[in-house]
Design a protein around this motif. Structure first.
Motif, mmCIF file in Angstrom:
data_model
loop_
_atom_site.group_PDB
_atom_site.id
_atom_site.type_symbol
_atom_site.label_atom_id
_atom_site.label_comp_id
_atom_site.label_asym_id
_atom_site.label_seq_id
_atom_site.Cartn_x
_atom_site.Cartn_y
_atom_site.Cartn_z
ATOM 1 N N ILE A 122 39.954 99.136 143.974
ATOM 2 C CA ILE A 122 40.243 97.956 144.787
ATOM 3 C C ILE A 122 39.256 96.840 144.467
ATOM 4 C CG2 ILE A 122 40.270 97.052 147.138
ATOM 5 C CD1 ILE A 122 42.701 98.656 146.505
ATOM 6 N N ASP A 123 37.986 97.181 144.324
ATOM 7 C CA ASP A 123 36.981 96.174 143.983
ATOM 8 C C ASP A 123 37.240 95.576 142.602
ATOM 9 O OD1 ASP A 123 35.728 96.499 146.387
ATOM 10 O OD2 ASP A 123 34.259 97.947 145.644
ATOM 11 N N LEU B 87 40.124 95.010 141.311
ATOM 12 C CA LEU B 87 41.170 94.005 141.482
ATOM 13 C C LEU B 87 40.586 92.702 142.022
ATOM 14 C CD1 LEU B 87 44.183 96.027 142.920
ATOM 15 C CD2 LEU B 87 43.968 95.017 140.666
ATOM 16 N N LEU B 88 39.629 92.810 142.945
ATOM 17 C CA LEU B 88 38.988 91.616 143.486
ATOM 18 C C LEU B 88 38.200 90.890 142.393
ATOM 19 C CD1 LEU B 88 38.652 90.052 146.097
ATOM 20 C CD2 LEU B 88 36.611 91.400 146.599
ATOM 21 N N VAL C 154 47.283 88.479 143.045
ATOM 22 C CA VAL C 154 46.411 89.637 143.251
ATOM 23 C C VAL C 154 45.774 89.599 144.645
ATOM 24 C CG1 VAL C 154 44.350 90.834 142.404
ATOM 25 C CG2 VAL C 154 45.971 89.827 140.783
ATOM 26 N N LEU C 155 45.287 88.424 145.044
ATOM 27 C CA LEU C 155 44.599 88.305 146.325
ATOM 28 C C LEU C 155 45.544 88.522 147.496
ATOM 29 C CD1 LEU C 155 42.327 85.243 145.514
ATOM 30 C CD2 LEU C 155 41.545 87.561 146.035
ATOM 31 N N TRP D 214 48.102 90.509 147.607
ATOM 32 C CA TRP D 214 48.267 91.958 147.715
ATOM 33 C C TRP D 214 47.030 92.582 148.367
ATOM 34 C CZ3 TRP D 214 45.583 96.050 145.390
ATOM 35 C CH2 TRP D 214 46.193 97.299 145.503
ATOM 36 N N TYR D 215 45.861 92.110 147.972
ATOM 37 C CA TYR D 215 44.610 92.637 148.528
ATOM 38 C C TYR D 215 44.513 92.337 150.022
ATOM 39 C CZ TYR D 215 39.587 93.707 148.732
ATOM 40 O OH TYR D 215 38.373 94.242 149.035
ATOM 41 N N ASN E 16 44.051 94.717 153.188
ATOM 42 C CA ASN E 16 42.737 94.639 153.850
ATOM 43 C C ASN E 16 42.605 93.325 154.615
ATOM 44 O OD1 ASN E 16 41.299 97.079 152.426
ATOM 45 N ND2 ASN E 16 42.251 95.905 150.778
ATOM 46 N N PRO F 74 38.030 87.875 150.443
ATOM 47 C CA PRO F 74 39.285 87.613 149.735
ATOM 48 C C PRO F 74 40.211 86.659 150.491
ATOM 49 C CG PRO F 74 39.263 89.833 150.641
ATOM 50 C CD PRO F 74 37.879 89.299 150.771
#
Length: 321
Positions: A81-82, A84-85, A103-104, A106-107, A111, A117
């Protein structure tokens, strides 16, 4: 058409999930390769049965979601996960805001309690001038029970930033009211930030301040002077506030909007206005002969600005058409 759009959205989501699955699986394999050396060393001194226990086969399901009972597996998932960030951060640094936003988003959906993010995604939307997505994200954060606990100053700053780019955004104006911000009264002469009839009526229904409602409605009438619901709402507010002069001004524009054909509506609104008390113009409006120029002269004498859509030139153009 709606079915086709829904199908396209489903395809996009599936493609995104496949991409995430492939990336997570590749990262897990790289980490397994890094840790293969000590495992192999231990395997040389261990029985064959122990080797099988130490290095179980990794299925495709395990690559995406490691068993939560294994501490190392939980750490591996957090690491992915990190990553991807970090990938979104690189996109932002190189100006690829659309990729970063994908991407963000989805993150953040997974979360919603993580602040960093969220701010990165809002900044990406601002850089793309996508204020609709910006406002939608803020609205969704306000409705999610597990969202990040933002303080009042954060909300005010974010809403103000969005309104500075799109002063007429309905969702942001509603959010501003929810967080207790003082919304500046709009002016009819404001050249930017068009106020549509739908936006005006929605805002007035949420904010019961009569001064705010009148300003919003006048601004919308300047943009769409033939939308009768705007006049109905403005007449209602001015009548409730016992503002006979504002009521008469609204009637003058209403008469111009409906013309000589709206006799029933004109007479009904005129009778309601007469309840506000005596005024010399009640009789003038009651005996109007249908000539729009009479109303335009009356409006000019009262310093009432006539919207372009009700001007003489516009009427002549309509007649020629």
């Amino acid at each position: 058409m709606q079915g086709v759009m829904l199908l396209l959205e489903i395809v996009v989501v599936l493609l995104l999930l496949v991409e995430v699955f492939i990336r997570l699986r590749a990262r897990r394999r790289r980490l397994q390769n890094k840790s293969s050396a000590p495992v192999s060393s231990a395997a040389r001194s261990a029985p064959a049965t122990d080797v099988r226990q130490m290095r179980p086969e990794v299925s495709s399901v395990d690559a995406v979601a490691p068993p939560v009972t294994t501490t190392g597996g939980a750490e591996q998932q957090a690491l992915s996960i990190d990553d991807l960030l970090n990938e979104a951060t690189i996109y932002l640094e190189y100006g690829h805001y659309a990729q970063a936003a994908t991407v963000l988003r989805w993150y953040v959906d997974i979360n919603p309690h993580v602040t960093k993010p969220i701010n990165m995604l809002l900044d990406a939307y601002l850089a793309m001038a996508d204020i609709d997505s910006y406002a939608e994200l803020l609205e969704s954060l306000g409705e999610k029970p597990g969202a990040a606990p933002m303080d009042e100053s954060w909300w005010q700053e974010r809403v103000n930033t969005g309104l500075s780019q799109d002063p007429g955004n309905l969702e942001l104006l509603v959010l501003a009211e929810k967080v207790g911000m003082a919304i500046p009264l709009p002016h009819v002469r404001t050249p930017d930030a068009v106020m549509t009839a739908e936006m005006a009526l929605a805002l007035v229904s949420r904010n019961h301040d009569p001064a705010y409602g009148m300003a919003i409605l006048w601004r919308a009438i300047a943009h769409e002077p033939r939308r009768l619901p705007l006049y109905a709402e403005l007449l209602r507010i001015t009548y409730q506030q016992r503002r006979s002069e504002d009521y008469i001004n609204t009637l003058i524009l209403l008469f111009l909007a409906v013309g000589s054909g709206g006799k029933t509506l004109r007479e009904r609104m005129l009778r309601v206005g007469e309840d506000l008390g005596p005024h010399p113009l009640w009789d003038t409006l009651a005996h109007w002969n249908g000539d729009p120029e009479v109303l335009r002269r009356l409006a000019r004498s009262r310093h009432l600005e006539i919207p372009a859509g009700l001007s003489g030139a516009a009427h002549k153009a309509d007649d020629r058409a």
